[in-house]
Design an enzyme around this catalytic site. Structure first.
Site, short mmCIF file in Angstrom:
data_model
loop_
_atom_site.label_atom_id
_atom_site.label_comp_id
_atom_site.label_asym_id
_atom_site.label_seq_id
_atom_site.Cartn_x
_atom_site.Cartn_y
_atom_site.Cartn_z
N ARG A 250 0.85 -1.19 0.00
CA ARG A 250 0.00 0.00 0.00
C ARG A 250 0.88 1.24 0.00
NH1 ARG A 250 -3.65 -2.47 -1.52
NH2 ARG A 250 -5.75 -2.66 -0.73
N GLU A 279 -2.10 8.01 -3.92
CA GLU A 279 -2.49 7.64 -5.28
C GLU A 279 -3.96 8.00 -5.52
OE1 GLU A 279 -1.49 3.42 -4.63
OE2 GLU A 279 -3.59 2.93 -4.99
N HIS A 297 -1.40 0.49 -9.56
CA HIS A 297 -2.13 -0.38 -8.62
C HIS A 297 -2.91 -1.46 -9.38
CE1 HIS A 297 -3.96 -0.47 -4.32
NE2 HIS A 297 -3.90 -1.68 -4.83
C1 DGY Z 1 -6.13 -5.56 -2.93
O1 DGY Z 1 -7.01 -6.38 -3.18
O2 DGY Z 1 -5.88 -5.17 -1.79
C2 DGY Z 1 -5.39 -5.03 -4.08
O3 DGY Z 1 -4.48 -4.06 -3.71
C3 DGY Z 1 -6.38 -4.47 -5.07
O4 DGY Z 1 -5.87 -4.60 -6.34
#
Ligand code: DGY
Length: 337
Positions: A250, A279, A297
């Site tokens: 993240r 982001e 992402h």
């Molecule tokens: C998640 O599922 O947490 C991913 O980052 C989304 O693509």
């Protein structure tokens, strides 16, 4: 925003919100059971719009772009479930959701291998300078090919990969690393049982030892307040100048300004990033670095996996609205018994 209504003579269908665009067939299926407020235009709601939308529904399918907190829930008197189409749920304020008597779910398992594949792809791309090489070809520099004048990269085979966050996806990365002839060291909130460490040939080390020892580092830990800036200037300073850092976890886990500086100063060799602080904005200094592979992402973004994520989120939502425990309930403690 479209709203499908059912004729008054039929039993009232529960009203739900689908906060971002989903596959049309999935939406059509939902419309058989629910009165659906959908957002196929895919424009991200403002906090006020989200609050207004949640005020009128019993369930909501949401994504990381919807922050579900006390403000969003302040008028959501009928809401029973918020189903995230994502395994990570740092967009959820779980105490606030639980206090509102709402179930929170996510989409674990269905994206593990797809996400691990992508983490490894970023690692390989950054190590072997694939983005820079492509630019080199497009810029017509191929006639400058020589033994010494190519974008020279770093080997993965025979190197040591440090994995921070050894959950499902971290283990998926470890499997891929072993297949690539890498050694695996890891750091995690809690140490794996001995049989799992053996299965992944993974050695547990402190975060500092990992950063000092690993040839390359990949971040796969969930974002929490404690994990904010797990990697900042100090940590980058511990890494090898030949190291690659990959973040598929993240934004906010890495201090992006410090990373940009480390990439520009040669403190580390390169980075592969799928997630960013703030982001969809990307730190302008990161955009100036050529020794970086950037992605928007998309670690879970294959058609098969995105469909599986939507299907699991729908299963969570329909199960909860039928009065049962959804399969991926996060705040299960609050709904015991
Ligand atoms: C998640 O599922 O947490 C991913 O980052 C989304 O693509």
């Amino acid at each position: 925003m479209n709203t499908t209504t059912n004729p008054a003579h039929l039993t009232r269908k529960p009203k739900i919100l689908v906060a971002r665009a989903i596959f049309p067939e999935a939406l059509a299926k939902l419309e058989e059971t629910f009165e659906v407020r959908s957002n196929q235009a895919d424009k991200v709601f403002t906090p006020q719009e989200l609050q207004n939308e949640l005020a009128t529904v019993e369930g909501a399918l949401v994504t990381g772009s919807e922050r579900i907190d006390a403000q969003a829930l302040s008028q959501a008197d009928q809401l029973k479930i918020v189903a995230n189409i994502s395994v990570g749920y740092n967009n959820f304020d779980i105490p606030a959701i639980t206090a509102a008597g709402v179930m929170a779910t996510n989409t674990p398992d269905v994206l593990t291998d797809t996400t691990a594949d992508f983490g490894f792809a970023l690692l390989m791309a950054a190590a072997r300078r694939i983005t820079e090489s492509e630019h080199w070809v497009r810029a017509g520099k191929w006639d400058q090919w020589s033994i010494v004048n190519n974008p020279l990269g770093m080997d993965l085979n025979g190197s040591t990969l440090g994995i921070i966050g050894m959950g499902r996806i971290g283990k998926g990365i470890a499997r891929r690393a072993l297949g690539c002839g890498m050694n695996v060291i890891y750091h995690n909130r809690s140490r794996l049982p001995a049989d799992e460490e053996k299965a992944y040939s993974a050695t547990y080390v402190s975060k500092e030892d990992l950063l000092r020892t690993a040839d390359h580092v990949i971040l796969v830990l969930p974002y929490t307040a404690e994990n904010h800036h797990t990697i900042g200037a100090k940590e980058l300073g511990l890494m090898k100048p030949t190291a690659i850092l990959v973040n598929i976890a993240r934004g906010g886990i890495v201090d992006d300004a410090a990373l940009a500086q480390a990439l520009q100063n040669g403190t580390i060799f390169a980075a592969g990033l799928d997630v960013f602080e703030g982001e969809p904005k990307v730190h302008p200094e990161l955009l100036k670095c050529s020794n970086i592979v950037l992605a928007p992402h998309i670690a879970s973004a294959t058609e098969k996996t995105r469909r599986a994520m939507v299907d699991l989120a729908i299963k969570n939502l329909t199960t909860a609205l039928a009065g049962n425990k959804p399969p991926s309930l996060i705040n299960a403690e609050a709904f015991k018994g």
